[in-house]
Design an enzyme around this catalytic site. Structure first.
Site, PDB file in Angstrom:
ATOM      1  N   LYS A 270     -14.563 -49.027  20.392  1.00  0.00           N
ATOM      2  CA  LYS A 270     -16.277 -48.912  21.546  1.00  0.00           C
ATOM      3  C   LYS A 270     -17.028 -49.072  20.513  1.00  0.00           C
ATOM      4  O   LYS A 270     -16.709 -49.464  19.626  1.00  0.00           O
ATOM      5  CB  LYS A 270     -15.741 -47.405  22.068  1.00  0.00           C
ATOM      6  CG  LYS A 270     -15.076 -46.403  22.819  1.00  0.00           C
ATOM      7  CD  LYS A 270     -15.164 -45.133  22.807  1.00  0.00           C
ATOM      8  CE  LYS A 270     -13.915 -44.333  24.485  1.00  0.00           C
ATOM      9  NZ  LYS A 270     -14.585 -44.980  25.366  1.00  0.00           N
ATOM     10  N   ARG A 344      -5.223 -41.176  30.320  1.00  0.00           N
ATOM     11  CA  ARG A 344      -4.188 -40.930  30.901  1.00  0.00           C
ATOM     12  C   ARG A 344      -2.942 -40.987  30.362  1.00  0.00           C
ATOM     13  O   ARG A 344      -2.107 -41.016  31.290  1.00  0.00           O
ATOM     14  CB  ARG A 344      -4.122 -41.972  32.423  1.00  0.00           C
ATOM     15  CG  ARG A 344      -4.382 -43.460  31.817  1.00  0.00           C
ATOM     16  CD  ARG A 344      -4.962 -44.616  32.456  1.00  0.00           C
ATOM     17  NE  ARG A 344      -6.550 -44.388  32.387  1.00  0.00           N
ATOM     18  CZ  ARG A 344      -7.355 -45.683  33.242  1.00  0.00           C
ATOM     19  NH1 ARG A 344      -6.528 -46.498  33.792  1.00  0.00           N
ATOM     20  NH2 ARG A 344      -8.650 -45.413  32.903  1.00  0.00           N
TER      21      ARG A 344
END
Length: 486
Positions: A270, A344
């Site tokens: 990130k 996920r």
């Protein structure tokens, strides 16, 4: 905070003995039959221009003639709605926060009745005002002196007040636990820390708790969860807690929380700006923990299983890479195209694990996608459901709790982007509809039961000057669970 109820009519407020008398007003006129001393003070303040009967207006008046309480706080809610009332209560109590008030007595005027919901939201507003994070901040302000709140009610309101107080205090305790867990720095709030919190809750409230380590997770074949965790030196934890409030034959509700205690993005790193806020990426786990606490306090007649998959997502020489293919617990293979779509990957194995409980319904909760923040901002959580009745129950629970969600689509066409040439499914699709395609990915692993997914990326925490966990959606989840009692 100590919450009490006290019988008192609006025409006798001058005799109330407290450090502050708080009057929350709805409507644009003063109510008929209001205590003469209070009415005179309010009319004078309005005439002088110091107070208006408009939503958001609050005024503290010291030493009002004829009042036993040394302070009178007037707060206007505007509409006689639950949301407006909570906002007015919060504003009024905030005005007393830095003063010498220890005991406040609060009355409502212009509302139809003192409902359970109104009492619940009053309690939650008071707890919101009193919350201060101080675990790693010795210089934090001292706790507010306000320690006791008496709700003034009529003779016919006692039953509603008692139920509202119980629910408000239980949900409030759950929200505070969720906020505390989320606010802890990531070197404090590790997967092990989350496991310890659940164990402590289990010990204090008689819950069955099991914590699985890496070896146990490997034995279960959770290759997707393991792939995310392997780049970190912090050991993963797979946490299962059970509240049993109904007969064993009653199928449980299962809550699944995403517990990424720090998300660097992994190899798909990130940007540095704002990365500190990725300690909040365990907001789903925190809300499941808080909801478990609320349920354990309220003791409803239902069975609940809480599952938290907890690990860090870090870059390392052995970390999962874009292009890697892993095998999930379900046997489906996953091509990992972006390691920053890790939530996920841990949830899919947790959803497969949930099958063993033969659940009535499964709801997973996750700070899953930035796309959901773009779509809904910080007002509503994104909600996906495979069942219309389930979706309706979650929407109703969110509205009742003032912790709203919004139903998003699950059309089959959104799954097209998840196709892979090298695995059964890819972990990301294109940029468009990112929150939806993430939900479609999870749906593949939740086909054997009624399922819903809450994307709380926009609601689990606030940025800027108010940076910190919100405790959402503990309120929504608790109201939903109470609605499932049969």
């Amino acid at each position: 905070m100590d919450f009490r109820t006290q019988t008192s009519s609006l025409d006798a407020l001058s005799g109330v003995n407290a450090d502050a008398l708080v009057l929350v007003l709805a409507g644009d006129t003063l109510p008929v039959g209001l205590d003469a001393s209070v009415a005179a003070a309010a009319k004078d303040a309005i005439k002088l221009g110091d107070f208006e009967l408009k939503a958001g207006k609050t005024l503290v008046l010291p030493r009002v003639a004829g009042l036993k309480a040394p302070r009178l706080v007037l707060a206007c809610a505007g509409k006689a709605s639950l949301k407006s009332a909570r906002s007015a209560v919060q504003s009024a109590l905030s005005a007393l926060k830095s003063g010498g008030t220890v005991h406040a007595a609060l009355a409502f005027a212009g509302f139809d009745s003192l409902s359970e919901a109104l009492v619940e939201q009053t309690v939650l507003a008071a707890l919101e005002v009193s919350y201060v994070y101080r675990h790693t901040k010795p210089s934090a302000p001292a706790a507010p002196k306000l320690a006791k709140l008496s709700l003034l009610l009529g003779k016919d309101d006692a039953k509603a007040a008692k139920a509202g107080l119980a629910r408000g205090q239980a949900i409030g305790a759950g929200i505070e636990l969720a906020r505390e867990a989320a606010n802890r720095p990531p070197n404090y709030a590790t997967p092990t820390f989350l496991a310890e919190q659940v164990k402590a809750l289990g010990k204090s409230h008689g819950l069955k708790v099991e914590v699985l380590d890496q070896k146990a997770v490997e034995k279960l074949g959770m290759g997707s969860f393991l792939a995310v965790a392997k780049g970190s030196t912090e050991p993963l934890r797979f946490i299962v807690a059970r509240y049993e409030g109904a007969a064993k034959t009653v199928a449980p509700v299962v809550l699944v929380g995403k517990g990424i205690t720090f998300d660097s993005g992994g190899i798909s790193l990130k940007p540095g700006a704002g990365m500190d806020e990725m300690k909040f990426d365990m907001g789903g786990a925190a809300s499941v923990l808080g909801t478990l606490r609320a349920v354990a306090e309220l003791k409803p007649k239902l069975n609940l299983v809480a599952i938290i998959a907890a690990c860090e997502n870090m870059p390392a020489g052995n970390a999962v890479k874009p292009g890697d293919v892993v095998t999930s617990m379900s046997g489906q293979t996953i091509e990992i195209l972006n390691t920053d779509a890790e939530g996920r990957l841990i949830l899919c194995d947790a959803l497969s694990y949930a099958e063993r409980f033969k659940p009535a319904v499964v709801v997973d909760v996750a700070t899953l996608t930035g796309a959901c923040v773009i779509a809904l901002g910080g007002v509503r959580s994104g909600m996906y459901a495979s069942d219309d009745e389930l979706a309706g129950a979650l929407l109703a629970a969110g509205d009742a709790a003032l912790d709203p969600c919004w139903r998003m689509p699950l059309d089959d066409e959104y799954e097209e982007g998840l196709k892979s040439n090298f695995a059964d499914v890819a972990n990301v699709a294109g940029r468009e509809g990112g929150s939806i395609t993430a939900a479609k990915f999870l749906q593949r692993f939740a086909s054997k039961y009624r399922w819903a997914h809450l994307d709380i990326a926009g609601t689990a925490w606030k940025s800027g000057g108010a940076k910190g966990g919100t405790g959402r959606p503990v309120g929504l989840l608790t109201h939903f669970l109470l609605s499932q009692v049969r």
